[in-house]
Structures are given as structure tokens and as C-alpha cells.
Write a protein that holds these residues in place. Structure first.
Motif, PDB file in Angstrom:
ATOM      1  N   GLU A  59       0.908  -1.169   0.158  1.00 11.65           N
ATOM      2  CA  GLU A  59       0.001   0.152   0.064  1.00 11.65           C
ATOM      3  C   GLU A  59       0.880   1.190  -0.124  1.00 11.65           C
ATOM      4  O   GLU A  59       1.964   1.105   0.533  1.00 11.65           O
ATOM      5  CB  GLU A  59      -0.985   0.146   1.257  1.00 11.65           C
ATOM      6  CG  GLU A  59      -2.318  -0.399   1.122  1.00 11.65           C
ATOM      7  CD  GLU A  59      -3.047  -0.374   2.468  1.00 11.65           C
ATOM      8  OE1 GLU A  59      -4.391  -0.097   2.048  1.00 11.65           O
ATOM      9  OE2 GLU A  59      -2.582  -0.225   3.473  1.00 11.65           O
ATOM     10  N   SER A  61       0.526   6.038   0.013  1.00  7.54           N
ATOM     11  CA  SER A  61      -0.656   7.076  -0.032  1.00  7.54           C
ATOM     12  C   SER A  61      -0.346   7.891  -1.318  1.00  7.54           C
ATOM     13  O   SER A  61       0.790   7.974  -2.084  1.00  7.54           O
ATOM     14  CB  SER A  61      -0.583   7.803   1.199  1.00  7.54           C
ATOM     15  OG  SER A  61       0.933   8.270   1.375  1.00  7.54           O
ATOM     16  N   ARG A  72      -4.784  13.113   1.236  1.00  6.38           N
ATOM     17  CA  ARG A  72      -4.142  11.922   0.879  1.00  6.38           C
ATOM     18  C   ARG A  72      -5.026  10.751   0.964  1.00  6.38           C
ATOM     19  O   ARG A  72      -6.061  10.613   1.924  1.00  6.38           O
ATOM     20  CB  ARG A  72      -2.962  11.737   1.521  1.00  6.38           C
ATOM     21  CG  ARG A  72      -1.942  13.051   1.688  1.00  6.38           C
ATOM     22  CD  ARG A  72      -0.815  12.588   2.465  1.00  6.38           C
ATOM     23  NE  ARG A  72      -0.012  11.672   2.042  1.00  6.38           N
ATOM     24  CZ  ARG A  72       1.154  11.997   0.953  1.00  6.38           C
ATOM     25  NH1 ARG A  72       1.344  13.053   0.621  1.00  6.38           N
ATOM     26  NH2 ARG A  72       2.056  10.720   0.636  1.00  6.38           N
ATOM     27  N   GLU A  73      -5.086   9.754   0.275  1.00 12.50           N
ATOM     28  CA  GLU A  73      -5.678   8.614   0.179  1.00 12.50           C
ATOM     29  C   GLU A  73      -4.698   7.319  -0.018  1.00 12.50           C
ATOM     30  O   GLU A  73      -3.743   7.147  -0.689  1.00 12.50           O
ATOM     31  CB  GLU A  73      -6.605   8.705  -1.022  1.00 12.50           C
ATOM     32  CG  GLU A  73      -7.751   7.333  -0.744  1.00 12.50           C
ATOM     33  CD  GLU A  73      -8.847   7.783  -1.959  1.00 12.50           C
ATOM     34  OE1 GLU A  73      -9.279   6.841  -2.334  1.00 12.50           O
ATOM     35  OE2 GLU A  73      -9.406   9.077  -1.981  1.00 12.50           O
ATOM     36  N   ALA A  74      -5.082   6.316   0.656  1.00 14.41           N
ATOM     37  CA  ALA A  74      -4.253   5.021   0.547  1.00 14.41           C
ATOM     38  C   ALA A  74      -4.507   4.380  -0.541  1.00 14.41           C
ATOM     39  O   ALA A  74      -5.952   4.123  -0.805  1.00 14.41           O
ATOM     40  CB  ALA A  74      -4.798   4.052   1.896  1.00 14.41           C
ATOM     41  N   VAL A  75      -3.711   3.704  -1.461  1.00 18.60           N
ATOM     42  CA  VAL A  75      -3.913   3.025  -2.471  1.00 18.60           C
ATOM     43  C   VAL A  75      -3.179   1.738  -2.622  1.00 18.60           C
ATOM     44  O   VAL A  75      -2.202   1.709  -2.001  1.00 18.60           O
ATOM     45  CB  VAL A  75      -3.732   3.926  -3.875  1.00 18.60           C
ATOM     46  CG1 VAL A  75      -4.641   5.153  -3.969  1.00 18.60           C
ATOM     47  CG2 VAL A  75      -2.245   4.431  -3.765  1.00 18.60           C
ATOM     48  N   ASP A  76      -3.532   0.902  -3.508  1.00 15.87           N
ATOM     49  CA  ASP A  76      -2.827  -0.198  -3.889  1.00 15.87           C
ATOM     50  C   ASP A  76      -1.767  -0.075  -4.724  1.00 15.87           C
ATOM     51  O   ASP A  76      -1.946   0.620  -5.678  1.00 15.87           O
ATOM     52  CB  ASP A  76      -3.858  -1.425  -4.303  1.00 15.87           C
ATOM     53  CG  ASP A  76      -4.715  -1.978  -3.432  1.00 15.87           C
ATOM     54  OD1 ASP A  76      -4.289  -1.816  -2.050  1.00 15.87           O
ATOM     55  OD2 ASP A  76      -5.903  -2.640  -3.683  1.00 15.87           O
ATOM     56  N   GLU A 133       3.899   1.570   4.495  1.00 14.46           N
ATOM     57  CA  GLU A 133       2.814   1.158   4.629  1.00 14.46           C
ATOM     58  C   GLU A 133       1.940   1.596   5.989  1.00 14.46           C
ATOM     59  O   GLU A 133       0.917   1.661   6.191  1.00 14.46           O
ATOM     60  CB  GLU A 133       2.840  -0.401   4.896  1.00 14.46           C
ATOM     61  CG  GLU A 133       3.035  -1.136   3.417  1.00 14.46           C
ATOM     62  CD  GLU A 133       3.360  -2.659   3.644  1.00 14.46           C
ATOM     63  OE1 GLU A 133       3.425  -3.101   4.847  1.00 14.46           O
ATOM     64  OE2 GLU A 133       3.189  -3.241   2.555  1.00 14.46           O
ATOM     65  N   ALA A 136       0.525   4.661   4.871  1.00 16.04           N
ATOM     66  CA  ALA A 136      -0.786   4.474   4.096  1.00 16.04           C
ATOM     67  C   ALA A 136      -1.943   4.313   5.038  1.00 16.04           C
ATOM     68  O   ALA A 136      -3.127   4.436   4.612  1.00 16.04           O
ATOM     69  CB  ALA A 136      -0.554   3.396   3.083  1.00 16.04           C
ATOM     70  N   SER A 137      -1.603   3.626   5.835  1.00 11.43           N
ATOM     71  CA  SER A 137      -2.687   2.799   6.875  1.00 11.43           C
ATOM     72  C   SER A 137      -3.232   4.422   7.785  1.00 11.43           C
ATOM     73  O   SER A 137      -4.329   4.222   8.117  1.00 11.43           O
ATOM     74  CB  SER A 137      -2.205   1.825   7.918  1.00 11.43           C
ATOM     75  OG  SER A 137      -1.339   2.489   8.802  1.00 11.43           O
ATOM     76  N   PHE A 139      -4.171   7.051   6.259  1.00 12.99           N
ATOM     77  CA  PHE A 139      -4.918   7.788   5.292  1.00 12.99           C
ATOM     78  C   PHE A 139      -6.033   6.706   5.010  1.00 12.99           C
ATOM     79  O   PHE A 139      -6.636   6.971   4.056  1.00 12.99           O
ATOM     80  CB  PHE A 139      -4.204   8.404   4.158  1.00 12.99           C
ATOM     81  CG  PHE A 139      -3.224   9.313   4.735  1.00 12.99           C
ATOM     82  CD1 PHE A 139      -3.917  10.531   5.298  1.00 12.99           C
ATOM     83  CD2 PHE A 139      -1.913   9.075   4.569  1.00 12.99           C
ATOM     84  CE1 PHE A 139      -2.876  11.504   5.702  1.00 12.99           C
ATOM     85  CE2 PHE A 139      -0.926  10.145   5.114  1.00 12.99           C
ATOM     86  CZ  PHE A 139      -1.309  11.273   5.415  1.00 12.99           C
ATOM     87  N   ARG A 140      -6.258   5.678   5.378  1.00 12.80           N
ATOM     88  CA  ARG A 140      -7.422   4.774   4.918  1.00 12.80           C
ATOM     89  C   ARG A 140      -8.805   5.094   5.608  1.00 12.80           C
ATOM     90  O   ARG A 140      -8.989   5.934   6.356  1.00 12.80           O
ATOM     91  CB  ARG A 140      -7.310   3.404   5.577  1.00 12.80           C
ATOM     92  CG  ARG A 140      -7.058   2.266   4.509  1.00 12.80           C
ATOM     93  CD  ARG A 140      -6.756   0.951   5.043  1.00 12.80           C
ATOM     94  NE  ARG A 140      -5.540   0.590   5.134  1.00 12.80           N
ATOM     95  CZ  ARG A 140      -4.988  -0.073   6.169  1.00 12.80           C
ATOM     96  NH1 ARG A 140      -5.733  -0.623   7.065  1.00 12.80           N
ATOM     97  NH2 ARG A 140      -3.634  -0.587   6.128  1.00 12.80           N
TER      98      ARG A 140
END
Length: 140
Positions: A59, A61, A72-76, A133, A136-137, A139-140
Motif C-alpha cells: 500500500e 498513499s 491523501r488517500e491510501a491506494v494499492d 505502509e 498509508a494506513s 489515510f485509510r
């Protein structure tokens, strides 16, 4: 011919005193793989593949802007980018370990690949993956 090895050699040549010196960088990788084979007795290319799979972030961001608002947004992460980032993290960790240090760059590459293959937290690449990661977590 192994494209992963080619990408590792090319990423070791980025932004350093080995910039453009491909034959020298290939010799560094050969010596590191010789050390990997001598210390573990395993195939060094398999160890590199294991290290890359352990260092690949799942993951990340992303900055999105909508009518002036930034968030910001979490993306794969796509599979190609996972491999590219993992190789880059291994190369940067190797350069940082060998800079202003009596340890040679081939020994630093050996240590980085071995620690990443073992999923050890002493590896720079594993630390960067966990940091990405973790961000990213948030901004989930």
C-alpha cells in the motif's frame, strides 16, 4: 540473462560515484553474490527474489486534489511498481551502508540482500516498506 539482476545493477548506478560505470557495478554484484553463496549455500538469485518479495510495499498513499482541497488517500501498489520500489530500496540501503564506512559496497549489498531475505528489521529496505505502509494506513 536475468532482468531483475539488470535492474539491480542499473539502480546501483543511479546518483552515485558509480554513475555510468556498469562493468564496475556488475563486478560489485558478482562479488556480493559470491559472498551470499559462500555464507548461506543457497542460490543468490533466489535470495534476491525473496528479498524483493519481502521489501515490496503493498500500500502507498497518494495526494488527491479536488477543487483546491488536497487530501491523501491510501491506494494499492501495482506489481511493477512493487518490484521497482523494492529494488530501489535495496540499492539505496546498500549505498547508505557503504558511504563513509570501511565496509565495501559489495559486503553492504550482501548484508542488505541477506537481511531483506530474512525479513529482518535491520534492513533499510524493510524499514522503508514498513514506513510506507504505516503512512498509508493513516489515510485509510
Amino acid at each position: 540473462y536475468c532482468p531483475i539482476l539488470e535492474r539491480l545493477v542499473c539502480s546501483l548506478m543511479l546518483k552515485s560515484r558509480n554513475s555510468g560505470k556498469k562493468i564496475k557495478t556488475i563486478a560489485i554484484v558478482k562479488h556480493a553474490f559470491y559472498l551470499l553463496h559462500k555464507t548461506t549455500g543457497k542460490n543468490p538469485i533466489q535470495l534476491l527474489v525473496d528479498a524483493i518479495s519481502n521489501c515490496a510495499p503493498h500500500e502507498d498513499s497518494l495526494m488527491l486534489s479536488n477543487s483546491g482541497q488536497k487530501k491523501r488517500e491510501a491506494v494499492d501498489v501495482s506489481p511493477y511498481r512493487k518490484i521497482s520500489q523494492a529494488i530501489y530500496f535495496i540499492a539505496v540501503g546498500t549505498k547508505k551502508a557503504a558511504f563513509k564506512n570501511p565496509k565495501s559496497i559489495s559486503i553492504a549489498l550482501h548484508d542488505e540482500i541477506l537481511n531483506a531475505a530474512r525479513n529482518s528489521n535491520t534492513s533499510y529496505a524493510i524499514k522503508k516498506k514498513l514506513d510506507l505502509e504505516k503512512n498509508a494506513s493513516l489515510f485509510r
